[in-house]
Design a protein around this motif. Structure first.
Motif, PDB file in Angstrom:
ATOM      1  N   THR A 121       9.177  11.160  24.273  1.00  0.00           N
ATOM      2  CA  THR A 121       9.344  10.180  24.751  1.00  0.00           C
ATOM      3  C   THR A 121       9.288   9.084  23.799  1.00  0.00           C
ATOM      4  N   SER A 134       6.494  12.509  33.471  1.00  0.00           N
ATOM      5  CA  SER A 134       6.241  13.210  32.906  1.00  0.00           C
ATOM      6  C   SER A 134       7.684  13.212  32.752  1.00  0.00           C
ATOM      7  N   SER A 135       8.188  14.386  33.397  1.00  0.00           N
ATOM      8  CA  SER A 135       9.578  15.311  33.856  1.00  0.00           C
ATOM      9  C   SER A 135      10.506  14.319  33.252  1.00  0.00           C
ATOM     10  N   LEU A 136      10.830  12.751  33.174  1.00  0.00           N
ATOM     11  CA  LEU A 136      11.962  11.863  31.976  1.00  0.00           C
ATOM     12  C   LEU A 136      11.146  12.346  30.404  1.00  0.00           C
ATOM     13  N   THR A 137      10.099  12.683  30.459  1.00  0.00           N
ATOM     14  CA  THR A 137       9.337  12.231  28.845  1.00  0.00           C
ATOM     15  C   THR A 137       9.995  13.806  28.221  1.00  0.00           C
ATOM     16  N   LEU A 138      10.063  14.890  28.810  1.00  0.00           N
ATOM     17  CA  LEU A 138      10.179  16.535  29.013  1.00  0.00           C
ATOM     18  C   LEU A 138      11.898  16.797  28.599  1.00  0.00           C
ATOM     19  N   ARG A 139      12.325  15.564  29.462  1.00  0.00           N
ATOM     20  CA  ARG A 139      13.947  15.771  29.353  1.00  0.00           C
ATOM     21  C   ARG A 139      14.239  15.039  27.758  1.00  0.00           C
ATOM     22  N   TRP A 140      13.722  13.758  27.788  1.00  0.00           N
ATOM     23  CA  TRP A 140      14.537  12.813  27.126  1.00  0.00           C
ATOM     24  C   TRP A 140      13.816  12.646  25.841  1.00  0.00           C
ATOM     25  N   GLN A 158       3.332   9.860  37.521  1.00  0.00           N
ATOM     26  CA  GLN A 158       2.990   9.391  35.701  1.00  0.00           C
ATOM     27  C   GLN A 158       4.048  10.853  36.488  1.00  0.00           C
ATOM     28  N   SER A 159       3.744  11.452  37.323  1.00  0.00           N
ATOM     29  CA  SER A 159       5.367  12.753  37.082  1.00  0.00           C
ATOM     30  C   SER A 159       6.236  12.019  37.554  1.00  0.00           C
ATOM     31  N   VAL A 160       6.502  10.991  37.405  1.00  0.00           N
ATOM     32  CA  VAL A 160       7.987  11.685  37.274  1.00  0.00           C
ATOM     33  C   VAL A 160       8.068  10.712  35.834  1.00  0.00           C
TER      34      VAL A 160
END
Length: 188
Positions: A172, A164-170, A160-162
């Motif tokens: 949802t 979340s960091s991916l959605t912050l970058r690219w 889930q933390s990975v």
């Protein structure tokens, strides 16, 4: 020999039957099934990507490992329902089960003979050429893990933390490709 099995050997008592022999060569398998059993359950993994697992009943848990290995073959044939004539190769780490499938019999245990009778009756009724191949336990880790109820599924997800960091970058994503209830990422 138990009386109900004599019908299966009667034709071999006729000397003319032996003159009708044909060299048998197994068909190349259309379906390969890695099968494994443990004390608590069984696991199957097919070359078509299907997985199946189940728990043994108390009676089955106390059965000899060779009997459980044969039972899992019966389960696989019934679960995967291959089309008639489709050759199946079972990959197993049990030499006894492998031998009796490839030799189509030769068990001394009456309980094992009952299992063999069921295997070959199903095999005969559904015209499924069977063969078995030995694999080391380490080579059948998928079926091995499934039989012990450990995760070996094709289902997976990101931490889930990975995610979340991916959605912050690219941003949802609109579609959640992790559609299993245990792997879902997008909460709606």
């Amino acid at each position: 020999m138990p009386g109900h099995l004599t019908q299966f050997v009667q034709r071999w008592l006729n000397p003319a039957t032996l003159s009708w022999w044909v060299l048998w060569a197994p068909s190349p398998p259309l379906l390969t099934v890695a099968a494994d059993t443990s004390v608590i359950g069984w696991g199957l993994q097919s070359s078509q990507g299907h997985q199946q697992q189940g728990a043994w009943s108390e009676r089955d848990q106390s059965a000899h490992i060779n009997i459980r290995e044969c039972r899992v073959v019966i389960i696989a044939m019934k679960e995967f329902k291959p089309s008639p004539g489709a050759a199946i190769c079972f990959q197993m780490d049990n030499q006894v089960a492998l031998h009796i499938i490839n030799k189509q019999g030769t068990a001394r245990s009456e309980a094992l003979l009952w299992q063999l009778e069921e295997i070959f009756r199903w095999d005969y009724q559904h015209r499924l050429p069977l063969s078995a191949q030995f694999v080391l336990e380490v080579e059948s880790q998928g079926a091995n893990a499934i039989s012990r109820f450990k995760t070996a599924s094709a289902e997976w997800s990101l931490c889930q933390s990975v995610f979340s960091s991916l959605t912050l970058r690219w941003g949802t994503p609109e579609i959640d490709l992790f559609i299993n209830k245990d792997t879902i990422q997008l909460l709606q």
